[in-house]
Design an enzyme around this catalytic site. Structure first.
Site, PDB file in Angstrom:
ATOM      1  CB  SER A   1       0.052   7.441  -0.320  1.00  0.00           C
ATOM      2  OG  SER A   1      -1.036   8.318  -0.068  1.00  0.00           O
TER       3      SER A   1
ATOM      4  CE1 TYR B   1       1.002   6.463   4.948  1.00  0.00           C
ATOM      5  CE2 TYR B   1      -0.169   8.067   3.593  1.00  0.00           C
ATOM      6  CZ  TYR B   1       0.151   6.752   3.893  1.00  0.00           C
ATOM      7  OH  TYR B   1      -0.373   5.739   3.132  1.00  0.00           O
TER       8      TYR B   1
END
Length: 247
Positions: free
Chosen positions: A142, A156
């Site tokens: 990501s 995250y």
């Protein structure tokens, strides 16, 4: 005479980025094994899309958070030429101080521990050192891994930073075993991950902050994965390709 068809396992392969990757790889001539944990309807829709593209498709329901989830998934997958390590979730949006400890643990377990265990199994399935044919492992990271995502999901982002380190180190470890290890780092992409974390309008909120002033589509990430999987990227390993609109 043509050789055997390529066969790729995609974890989290029936929704969002995973589903887009599956259908794109099917069009490129890969047969698919799609791992999934929930949403029967999405699984059947993705299977139909893959088969409509002319590829064989096997669905394997497996929870990667279960103790034997990764092992069962790869046992059912059979011989492989590639793995897309895609399953992931944020589970929550907010500051770290307001993120419940069980959510932090579950996020790290799926996005980092789960990814590492899938990568381990992928090496054992693909590497010539384990009687594999060689192949490609694509880790889906990501853009949050390098931005930290303050106020959104630091937990995250931290897990995905670990995925980037996994890509770098594992690529060197298996470079002489016929396996390329690469990554993609999507930015804000229009999928259900935002609604699943409790903020269905997050794409509209965040998209104006992207230099390109829009969110990405799952198909744009799938195109990058397909390139990394292909012969055009045969000298690419140990790197993560950012697909984030300039962020």
């Amino acid at each position: 005479m043509t050789g055997p068809r390529k066969r790729v396992l995609v974890t989290g392969g029936t929704r969002g980025i995973g589903a887009a990757v599956a259908t794109r790889l099917a069009r490129d001539g890969h047969d698919l094994v799609l791992g999934w944990a929930r949403d029967d309807a999405a699984a059947e829709l993705t299977r139909a899309a893959v088969e409509d593209a002319g590829a064989a498709c096997t669905l394997v329901q497996a929870d990667l958070l279960a103790e034997d989830g990764v092992e069962r998934l790869f046992a059912a997958a059979g011989p492989l030429t590639g793995v897309v390590n895609n399953a992931g979730a944020t589970f929550h949006t907010g500051t770290l101080a307001e993120t419940p400890p069980d959510v932090v643990r579950r996020t790290v377990e799926l996005n980092l521990t789960g990814a590492i265990l899938v990568a381990r199994a992928a090496v054992r399935a693909l590497s010539t050192a384990y009687d594999g044919r060689g192949g490609v492992l694509v880790n889906v990271s990501s853009a949050a891994a390098t931005r930290g995502s303050p106020g959104e999901y630091v937990h995250y982002a931290a897990a995905k930073a670990g995925v980037d380190a996994l890509t770098l180190g594992l690529a060197e470890e298996v470079a002489e075993q016929g396996v390329r290890v690469v990554g993609v780092a999507p930015g804000i992409i229009r999928t259900s991950i935002h609604a699943d974390a409790g903020e269905p309008g997050r794409v509209e909120r965040v998209a104006p902050t992207v230099p390109m002033r829009r969110a990405g589509e799952p198909e744009e990430v799938a195109d990058a994965v397909a390139w990394l999987m292909g012969e055009e990227a045969s000298y690419v390993t140990g790197t993560t390709l950012r697909v984030a609109g300039g962020r």
